[in-house]
Design an enzyme around this catalytic site. Structure first.
Site, PDB file in Angstrom:
ATOM      1  N   ASP A  64     -12.171 -24.092   1.618  1.00 26.34           N
ATOM      2  CA  ASP A  64     -12.542 -22.776   1.091  1.00 26.34           C
ATOM      3  C   ASP A  64     -11.535 -22.249   0.074  1.00 26.34           C
ATOM      4  O   ASP A  64     -11.916 -21.631  -0.923  1.00 26.34           O
ATOM      5  CB  ASP A  64     -12.669 -21.750   2.222  1.00 26.34           C
ATOM      6  CG  ASP A  64     -14.043 -21.775   2.891  1.00 26.34           C
ATOM      7  OD1 ASP A  64     -15.004 -22.249   2.255  1.00 26.34           O
ATOM      8  OD2 ASP A  64     -14.144 -21.313   4.038  1.00 26.34           O
ATOM      9  N   LYS A 104     -15.205 -20.637  12.188  1.00 29.16           N
ATOM     10  CA  LYS A 104     -14.122 -21.204  11.378  1.00 29.16           C
ATOM     11  C   LYS A 104     -12.768 -21.175  12.080  1.00 29.16           C
ATOM     12  O   LYS A 104     -11.955 -22.081  11.891  1.00 29.16           O
ATOM     13  CB  LYS A 104     -14.044 -20.487  10.035  1.00 29.16           C
ATOM     14  CG  LYS A 104     -15.254 -20.753   9.138  1.00 29.16           C
ATOM     15  CD  LYS A 104     -15.058 -20.190   7.744  1.00 29.16           C
ATOM     16  CE  LYS A 104     -16.244 -20.534   6.858  1.00 29.16           C
ATOM     17  NZ  LYS A 104     -16.022 -20.141   5.450  1.00 29.16           N
TER      18      LYS A 104
END
Length: 269
Positions: free
Chosen positions: A104, A68
């Site tokens: 997210d 990420k």
């Protein structure tokens, strides 16, 4: 004849439920496309994005552990995700080429959007890419103070500072302070990973325990929270929430969220 596709990348990746989610939505909408899980090792990221960028059928990807943060080194970042969250979980095509973003934070907030967490104490476990998105989200709803538990407290303290959050960073072995919300933003407790061993006795009776791990769905942390009679949120809520935002970026149509109950049943089967 080939057809459009997207995928989720990570290492490991076999546990991912993203293909089931996106294929379910593709089927509900009658979109002739596919969604896959692809293992990409850390040293393969640059080659992966170069290869996929040249594939006209590739619509983009979701990004999971451990890529990420590193993804931002290989994909354009027009929305300055690096400067805000510091981690990306979605790469998609635009008219100008590839772009990285992060769904997210919004996915994490979706199941707790109705809660008033302003000024209330929160505990977050972990300091990786998912934790960055969660701390960013918590900063936007004005929580505080935040106690961040991590193997390396110095890293945790730096993250609190990055997101302007008041609180403290402690080792994983520290005693939990009373908190309105406890979030496991780490991989601890995931299948194949070490357990997350926390004593929940210090949490008040109205505390909420939120574990973003979804393999298994019922983690040891959630089991202990249930034994104490605490309200819980499992990893499927955040997973589905962030996936819905990514789906629209990847396939150009909103995810059919009116089928969430059926989707959840399939994910739990």
């Amino acid at each position: 004849m080939t057809k459009p596709y997207a995928e989720v990348i990570g290492d490991p990746i076999a546990h991912s439920k993203s293909p089931l989610i996106h294929r379910f939505w593709l089927g509900q909408l009658g979109i002739d496309a596919d969604y896959r899980a692809t293992r990409v090792a850390a040293g393969e990221l640059a080659a992966y994005f170069a290869d996929r960028a040249a594939d006209p059928d590739w619509r983009g990807c979701n990004v999971t552990v451990p890529h990420k943060v590193a993804t931002l080194d290989h994909v354009p970042d027009p929305g300055d995700v690096r400067g805000s969250i510091g981690a990306a979980n979605t790469v998609f095509r635009t008219l100008d080429g590839l772009a990285a973003t992060n769904t997210d934070a919004a996915g994490f907030l979706s199941p707790i959007a109705d809660l008033d967490l302003a000024g209330k104490p929160v505990v977050v476990v972990g300091a990786g890419g998912a934790a960055r998105a969660i701390l960013f989200a918590l900063s936007k709803v004005g929580v505080g103070p935040v106690t961040l538990l991590n193997r390396t407290p110095l890293k945790g303290a730096a993250l609190l500072s990055t997101f302007g959050l008041k609180g403290q960073a402690l080792p994983l072995t520290a005693r939990l302070p009373p908190a309105a919300l406890l979030v496991n933003a780490s991989t601890l407790g995931m299948t194949g990973q070490p357990p997350l061993e926390l004593d929940l006795l210090s949490l008040p009776a109205d505390a909420i325990v939120y574990d973003i791990v979804y393999a298994p769905i019922e983690t040891e942390l959630l089991t202990r929270a249930h034994e104490r009679g605490l309200d819980t949120i499992d990893g499927l809520d955040m997973l589905i929430g962030q996936a819905a935002l990514a789906f629209e970026l990847l396939f150009g149509q909103p995810a059919p969220r009116d089928h969430d109950e059926e989707l959840r049943e399939r994910l739990l089967a």
